[in-house]
Design an enzyme around this catalytic site. Structure first.
Site, PDB file in Angstrom:
ATOM      1  N   MET A  81      19.791 -30.662   8.611  1.00 29.83           N
ATOM      2  CA  MET A  81      20.543 -31.618   7.479  1.00 29.83           C
ATOM      3  C   MET A  81      21.875 -31.239   7.405  1.00 29.83           C
ATOM      4  O   MET A  81      22.794 -30.470   7.621  1.00 29.83           O
ATOM      5  CB  MET A  81      19.823 -31.515   6.127  1.00 29.83           C
ATOM      6  CG  MET A  81      18.352 -32.125   6.137  1.00 29.83           C
ATOM      7  SD  MET A  81      17.583 -32.014   4.742  1.00 29.83           S
ATOM      8  CE  MET A  81      15.813 -32.684   4.789  1.00 29.83           C
ATOM      9  N   HIS A 130      24.052 -28.005   1.261  1.00 34.76           N
ATOM     10  CA  HIS A 130      22.966 -27.944   2.072  1.00 34.76           C
ATOM     11  C   HIS A 130      22.727 -28.145   3.292  1.00 34.76           C
ATOM     12  O   HIS A 130      23.152 -29.386   3.949  1.00 34.76           O
ATOM     13  CB  HIS A 130      21.875 -28.639   1.126  1.00 34.76           C
ATOM     14  CG  HIS A 130      20.510 -28.619   1.819  1.00 34.76           C
ATOM     15  ND1 HIS A 130      19.475 -27.474   1.699  1.00 34.76           N
ATOM     16  CD2 HIS A 130      19.633 -29.563   2.552  1.00 34.76           C
ATOM     17  CE1 HIS A 130      18.245 -27.618   2.262  1.00 34.76           C
ATOM     18  NE2 HIS A 130      18.554 -28.846   3.008  1.00 34.76           N
ATOM     19  N   HIS A 139      14.317 -13.863  -3.845  1.00 36.78           N
ATOM     20  CA  HIS A 139      15.630 -14.065  -3.019  1.00 36.78           C
ATOM     21  C   HIS A 139      16.414 -15.589  -3.482  1.00 36.78           C
ATOM     22  O   HIS A 139      17.485 -15.358  -3.674  1.00 36.78           O
ATOM     23  CB  HIS A 139      15.122 -14.592  -1.497  1.00 36.78           C
ATOM     24  CG  HIS A 139      16.134 -14.824  -0.424  1.00 36.78           C
ATOM     25  ND1 HIS A 139      16.747 -15.955  -0.355  1.00 36.78           N
ATOM     26  CD2 HIS A 139      16.578 -14.011   0.354  1.00 36.78           C
ATOM     27  CE1 HIS A 139      17.537 -16.024   0.760  1.00 36.78           C
ATOM     28  NE2 HIS A 139      17.560 -14.995   1.108  1.00 36.78           N
ATOM     29  N   HIS A 140      15.545 -16.517  -3.633  1.00 36.63           N
ATOM     30  CA  HIS A 140      16.152 -17.842  -4.380  1.00 36.63           C
ATOM     31  C   HIS A 140      14.864 -18.667  -4.957  1.00 36.63           C
ATOM     32  O   HIS A 140      13.666 -18.226  -4.618  1.00 36.63           O
ATOM     33  CB  HIS A 140      16.775 -18.686  -3.665  1.00 36.63           C
ATOM     34  CG  HIS A 140      16.049 -19.233  -2.438  1.00 36.63           C
ATOM     35  ND1 HIS A 140      16.080 -18.924  -1.056  1.00 36.63           N
ATOM     36  CD2 HIS A 140      15.400 -20.500  -2.387  1.00 36.63           C
ATOM     37  CE1 HIS A 140      15.152 -19.780  -0.565  1.00 36.63           C
ATOM     38  NE2 HIS A 140      15.151 -20.533  -1.270  1.00 36.63           N
ATOM     39  N   TYR A 149       7.070 -18.171   0.706  1.00 34.48           N
ATOM     40  CA  TYR A 149       7.518 -19.219  -0.296  1.00 34.48           C
ATOM     41  C   TYR A 149       6.293 -19.394  -0.934  1.00 34.48           C
ATOM     42  O   TYR A 149       5.484 -20.159  -0.483  1.00 34.48           O
ATOM     43  CB  TYR A 149       8.008 -20.224   0.588  1.00 34.48           C
ATOM     44  CG  TYR A 149       9.314 -20.275   1.333  1.00 34.48           C
ATOM     45  CD1 TYR A 149      10.461 -20.652   0.470  1.00 34.48           C
ATOM     46  CD2 TYR A 149       9.720 -19.551   2.410  1.00 34.48           C
ATOM     47  CE1 TYR A 149      11.882 -20.686   1.087  1.00 34.48           C
ATOM     48  CE2 TYR A 149      10.930 -19.549   2.783  1.00 34.48           C
ATOM     49  CZ  TYR A 149      11.979 -20.196   2.339  1.00 34.48           C
ATOM     50  OH  TYR A 149      13.215 -19.919   2.692  1.00 34.48           O
ATOM     51  N   HIS A 193      11.128 -17.862  -3.314  1.00 35.39           N
ATOM     52  CA  HIS A 193      11.360 -17.257  -1.842  1.00 35.39           C
ATOM     53  C   HIS A 193      11.267 -15.627  -1.975  1.00 35.39           C
ATOM     54  O   HIS A 193      12.384 -15.220  -2.910  1.00 35.39           O
ATOM     55  CB  HIS A 193      12.536 -17.751  -1.079  1.00 35.39           C
ATOM     56  CG  HIS A 193      12.776 -16.959   0.100  1.00 35.39           C
ATOM     57  ND1 HIS A 193      14.015 -17.165   0.567  1.00 35.39           N
ATOM     58  CD2 HIS A 193      12.078 -16.255   0.797  1.00 35.39           C
ATOM     59  CE1 HIS A 193      13.758 -16.259   1.889  1.00 35.39           C
ATOM     60  NE2 HIS A 193      12.886 -15.869   1.913  1.00 35.39           N
ATOM     61  N   HIS A 201      20.090 -26.607   7.113  1.00 34.91           N
ATOM     62  CA  HIS A 201      19.121 -25.850   7.433  1.00 34.91           C
ATOM     63  C   HIS A 201      19.685 -24.708   8.275  1.00 34.91           C
ATOM     64  O   HIS A 201      20.632 -24.299   8.077  1.00 34.91           O
ATOM     65  CB  HIS A 201      17.949 -26.635   8.328  1.00 34.91           C
ATOM     66  CG  HIS A 201      17.280 -27.459   7.282  1.00 34.91           C
ATOM     67  ND1 HIS A 201      16.330 -28.479   7.726  1.00 34.91           N
ATOM     68  CD2 HIS A 201      17.381 -27.758   6.082  1.00 34.91           C
ATOM     69  CE1 HIS A 201      15.537 -29.167   6.720  1.00 34.91           C
ATOM     70  NE2 HIS A 201      16.186 -28.579   5.650  1.00 34.91           N
TER      71      HIS A 201
END
Length: 591
Positions: free
Chosen positions: A476, A401, A250-251, A216, A322, A403
């Site tokens: 989350m 969203h 990746h993102h 990251y 990422h 985790h």
């Protein structure tokens, strides 16, 4: 496929660059998209969606570096596994004849021919090195996967084996370089008209990507003077990927640094989790743009734009990328990032982002050993009544969203006693594929409307509870809802009430003899409960679904709207939405 995944049944009961275009042909609504399949970028999947007939035409393209093969399987599975997948297979026998078959894999990854053949109109073009075929969204065949809106795990496998029959071909027996999967949204909605605006490029510059499996990378930018001097509208954002790096990136996300307008920010560049990262950059946490594998450009409705800059806002943003580098290569050089399309000719409405779901708190937990444990966050009618304008708001986008243990997310919408169509859901959700999705239809939410966001978690490989919180190992449950016009209401989330949680811990201490401390934080008390038997897990679930709640009905300045938001009863939807009918082809192809 032969069934929906477990979380899909549960709900019924209660890496890669992507290009995109949509156009109409003779009143047909057509979407054309593409994504690389493999980390090396040798395989490209293109697909053409016809919404009128609910059918997708797939095209597999092999570049000049792709190895020669004798068979290729492309298909779908619940979580990207080759076992129990649904595939369309093209193979060449030992005398050079091509065959095309609709197959499914058993629990060992061995292929079985479907009774009904629903992979249609196969064509091999050796000059262009491509294979094409068609598939309905839903064939109504028990052996086939149902292609729905949301995340789709597209799996592939290839081999050089000489075959006399496809029966028993083991796709999971191939090497790691000869199989894989990607996550994409196959059913993207029609695109809005392309806006005319200034391009603001937030990108890395000739970055030597670390040779680790996952990185990251964070980079802080100071916005140009013309943006900080006057408020602009973001009217579109999209990715820009370094050519050849489509399988690496990746993102990505662009975060606004939410601090005092005059606060200077260090221009940090490095690993996001490095101990050398300045603490002051932690305020760079409000999402302005997000791109994930397979995401198309995000275009705002013509009447709205997301504010950026101006003299009352901080002057800094941060890019987070990422990188996925499974081959541990240390020779990657990357200049990828996000392009913000901005204009000082502001549109009629400011767009904004509202948070639905659960509070970021350790008052919520998921027991260990659970295949599908649900938590629900509530946006109650009392909050929308005081927080929304009389004409309501229009929701046009949504980013779900969780985790690491999140497996599915859904936001329901109700008005009065009656449930309205689902606002957004993803039954094959993955934390590794989080994009801001344009909704197929805008949704108007009025004062007094009710929204509930349910997340389903899989903790089968854990013994202890997973606790609510900010860390990636915490959990989350959030829906970042993109809407216009901007209102004071920014957070509409809930948690179990303090009294109900205190009573639960008292019960566990008294009757189960758990080492609960009434002086300790909820996190410590949840972690002291073990083992998580089915009865204990059920009791905790009942606590969350039947107890009063505490509401965060918060303004953008962080303050709650006036009123007592503690100990509120959970609203109940009296008239649930009817299950949508299935659209099945008139007949199956002959075997």
């Amino acid at each position: 496929m032969k069934g929906k995944c477990f979380v899909a049944i549960f709900f019924t009961l209660i890496y890669y660059h992507y290009s995109f275009s949509i156009h109409e042909e003779h009143d047909e609504i057509i979407a054309e998209s593409e994504s690389v399949l493999d980390p090396k970028g040798e395989l490209t999947l293109k697909w053409r969606v016809n919404y009128n007939v609910r059918k997708i035409r797939f095209s597999l393209n092999f570049n000049e570096k792709a190895p020669s093969i004798n068979w290729f399987a492309l298909g779908f599975s619940d979580r990207g596994d080759l076992e129990n997948s649904d595939v369309c297979l093209v193979w060449t026998n030992y005398i050079g004849r091509d065959y095309f078959e609709d197959m499914h894999a058993d629990e060992n990854g061995k292929l079985i021919r479907d009774t009904h053949q629903n992979c249609e109109d196969f064509h091999v073009d050796r000059e262009t090195r491509s294979v094409t075929f068609e598939r309905y969204f839903d064939t109504c065949d028990k052996d086939d996967y149902v292609i729905e809106d949301g995340t789709v795990h597209v799996i592939w496998a290839r081999g050089i084996d000489k075959l006399f029959s496809s029966k028993g071909l083991c796709i999971s027996c191939t090497s790691n370089h000869d199989h894989g999967f990607i996550r994409v949204r196959l059913l993207t909605p029609p695109a809005a008209p392309q806006p005319s605006a200034h391009e603001l490029r937030i990108t890395n510059k000739q970055l030597k990507v670390p040779g680790s499996d996952t990185t990251y990378w964070c980079k802080v930018f100071k916005l140009p003077a013309f943006v900080t001097e006057s408020v602009h509208h973001i009217v579109k954002f999209e990715s820009t990927i370094t050519r050849g790096n489509e399988g690496l990136v990746h993102h990505m996300e662009v975060f606004y640094c939410d601090d005092d307008p005059n606060k200077e920010m260090p221009l940090f560049e490095g690993n996001c989790f490095s101990p050398k990262r300045p603490e002051s950059t932690k305020v760079c946490s409000k999402v302005k743009a997000a791109w994930a594998m397979g995401a198309p450009p995000f275009i705002y409705p013509q009447e709205a734009g997301l504010p950026l800059g101006g003299p009352k806002a901080n002057k800094y943003v941060m890019l987070e990328v990422h990188y996925n580098n499974p081959d541990l290569r240390n020779d990657w050089v990357d200049s990828s990032g996000i392009i913000l399309h901005i204009t000082d000719n502001r549109r009629k409405y400011d767009a904004a982002i509202m948070e639905l779901g659960l509070e970021y708190t350790d008052k919520m937990a998921i027991p260990g050993g659970q295949e599908a444990f649900s938590l629900t966050g509530y946006c109650i009618p009392q909050c929308t009544a005081v927080g929304l304008p009389a004409a309501g708001i229009v929701v046009f986008g949504s980013q779900l969203h969780t985790h690491l243990t999140g497996a599915a997310v859904r936001t329901r919408h109700a008005r009065g006693l009656r449930e309205l169509p689902v606002l957004n859901e993803d039954l094959h959700y993955s934390t590794h594929f989080q994009e801001i999705r344009i909704l197929h239809r805008p949704v108007r939410i009025l004062p007094g409307d009710y929204l509930e966001t349910t997340c389903v978690y899989n903790t089968k490989d854990k013994e202890e509870a997973t606790i609510g919180g900010h860390a990636i190992t915490d959990e989350m449950c959030v829906n970042y809802m993109h809407y216009y016009p901007a209102t004071e209401l920014e957070v509409c989330k809930s948690a179990v009430s303090n009294k109900a949680l205190e009573d639960y811990f008292k019960f566990e201490k008294r009757w189960d003899n758990m080492s609960i401390s009434f002086e300790a934080a909820p996190r410590a008390n949840y972690l002291s409960i073990k083992p998580w038997t089915p009865l204990r897990a059920k009791a905790l679930h009942m606590l969350y679904t039947e107890s009063p709640i505490s509401m965060q009905c918060n303004k953008s300045d962080g303050n709650r709207f006036q009123g007592d938001w503690e100990g509120i009863e959970i609203p109940k939807i009296k008239v649930p939405l009817r299950e949508a009918p299935r659209f099945c082809p008139k007949m199956h192809s002959n075997p």
